[in-house]
Design an enzyme around this catalytic site. Structure first.
Site, short mmCIF file in Angstrom:
data_model
loop_
_atom_site.label_atom_id
_atom_site.label_comp_id
_atom_site.label_asym_id
_atom_site.label_seq_id
_atom_site.Cartn_x
_atom_site.Cartn_y
_atom_site.Cartn_z
N ARG A 2 -0.10 -16.78 -44.57
CA ARG A 2 -1.29 -16.61 -43.73
C ARG A 2 -0.81 -16.22 -42.33
O ARG A 2 0.15 -16.78 -41.80
CB ARG A 2 -2.10 -17.90 -43.64
N GLU B 161 -7.82 -10.28 -39.43
CA GLU B 161 -7.79 -9.25 -40.48
C GLU B 161 -9.15 -8.61 -40.63
O GLU B 161 -10.15 -9.32 -40.56
CB GLU B 161 -7.36 -9.87 -41.81
N HIS C 154 -2.71 -7.21 -46.54
CA HIS C 154 -3.04 -8.40 -47.34
C HIS C 154 -3.24 -8.05 -48.83
O HIS C 154 -4.35 -8.20 -49.36
CB HIS C 154 -4.27 -9.13 -46.77
#
Ligand code: GLV
Length: 319
Positions: free
Chosen positions: A235, A264, A283
């Site tokens: 993360r 993000e 991601h």
């Protein structure tokens, strides 16, 4: 019963939910904005969400019927678990099925950052390939190097298994010893400081919790070798991103491979985008077709179990 699903899913997963409930699927490719999410959960008994959906007290207050939140991801840091527990809402996630796919991506980032693949490809495409020369795009060796794994859970362990194929030495930190890793990949448990000082590669595999938020900041980056590479497929907020930018810019560490960010999608004016020595992925840790289908099926099964008042196969431990 009614379920709200915050993104279109593979048809078999939606069919499974439709067998037991009326399903409302958010039709757009991006996440529902907070106001739309609040509106859609108003009469929902179940919510199937992604890590981009914030499930907090304010949302739960709008969802008086909700009895299950099923997340299609392993990390659940977007969900206020304590608030769910207070309301008797069970929470499910999708561990296990994405472990190896995510470790594959973390190892790919490690290799790409070490061997400067992003820079190399950009240079070739822009016509900058002059000739072969002794130190042209020379990076660091992966084989026989030391890998420090922060968080020896399922994904950390798979990362270590991949590293053993490259005859790497493995160090790790973890709240508890991991005898399997010590036996199977000869990993040695050390303090975070030792790990940072001794590792050629530092790879983060811990969940985001109050204890790990900002775990890697300026002080920790300063403890790393100037030749070291940081990999983060966990993360973004585990790392102080500004401090990482400065360490990379000033060559206090050699490179980084990142799949996750404090915010993000990564804003297009983020200074990380100005650096050559960082490999950036959007991601995609668990993004293989097979794994994403398995995750969707598990998320659907968890949702259905919660709607029917049965125990979830993958229930998140509540605080
Ligand atoms: C992805 O980041 C996940 O938590 O599954």
């Amino acid at each position: 019963m009614r379920a709200f699903v915050t993104r279109d899913l593979p048809a078999p997963a939606l069919d499974r939910i439709r067998n037991v409930a009326e399903v409302d699927v958010w039709p757009e490719p991006g996440p529902p904005p907070a106001a739309a999410l609040r509106e859609r959960v108003r009469d929902a008994d179940g919510l199937l969400c992604l890590l981009t959906d914030l499930v907090d007290e304010a949302l739960l207050a709008c969802a008086p019927r909700l009895r299950v939140v099923s997340q299609m991801a392993v990390g659940v840091d977007n969900i206020d678990l304590a608030a769910c527990a207070r309301r008797g809402i069970v929470v499910g996630n999708t561990p296990g099925v994405l472990t190896e796919t995510t470790a594959d991506l973390a190892f790919a980032l490690l290799m790409a950052a070490a061997r400067r693949l992003g820079e190399a490809e950009r240079l070739l495409r822009s016509g900058g390939w002059g000739s072969w020369s002794p130190l042209f795009l020379a990076g660091s060796d992966i084989h026989h190097a030391t890998l420090g794994i922060v968080g020896m859970g399922r994904i950390g362990f798979e990362m270590a298994r991949r590293a053993r194929g490259f005859e790497m030495r493995i160090l790790y930190t973890s709240p508890r010893p991991c005898p399997d890793a010590e036996r199977d990949v000869h990993a040695r448990r050390v303090t975070l400081n030792e790990l940072l000082q001794e590792s050629d590669f530092v790879s983060l595999h811990c969940p985001l919790t109050p204890a790990t938020r900002g775990l890697i900041g300026a002080h920790e980056l300063a403890a790393m070798k100037p030749t070291a590479v940081l990999v983060n497929a966990a993360r973004g907020a585990v790392v102080d991103q500004r401090a990482l930018f400065e360490a990379l810019r000033d060559r206090r560490i050699a490179a980084a491979g990142l799949d996750v960010y404090e915010s993000e999608p990564l804003p297009m004016d983020d200074p990380l985008l100005t650096l050559g020595n960082v490999v950036l992925a959007p991601h995609i840790g668990s993004a293989s077709v097979a794994t994403r289908i398995r995750m969707a099926m598990i998320a659907a099964d968890n949702l259905v179990a919660g709607l029917q008042g049965r125990p979830l196969q993958y229930a998140v431990a509540m605080p």
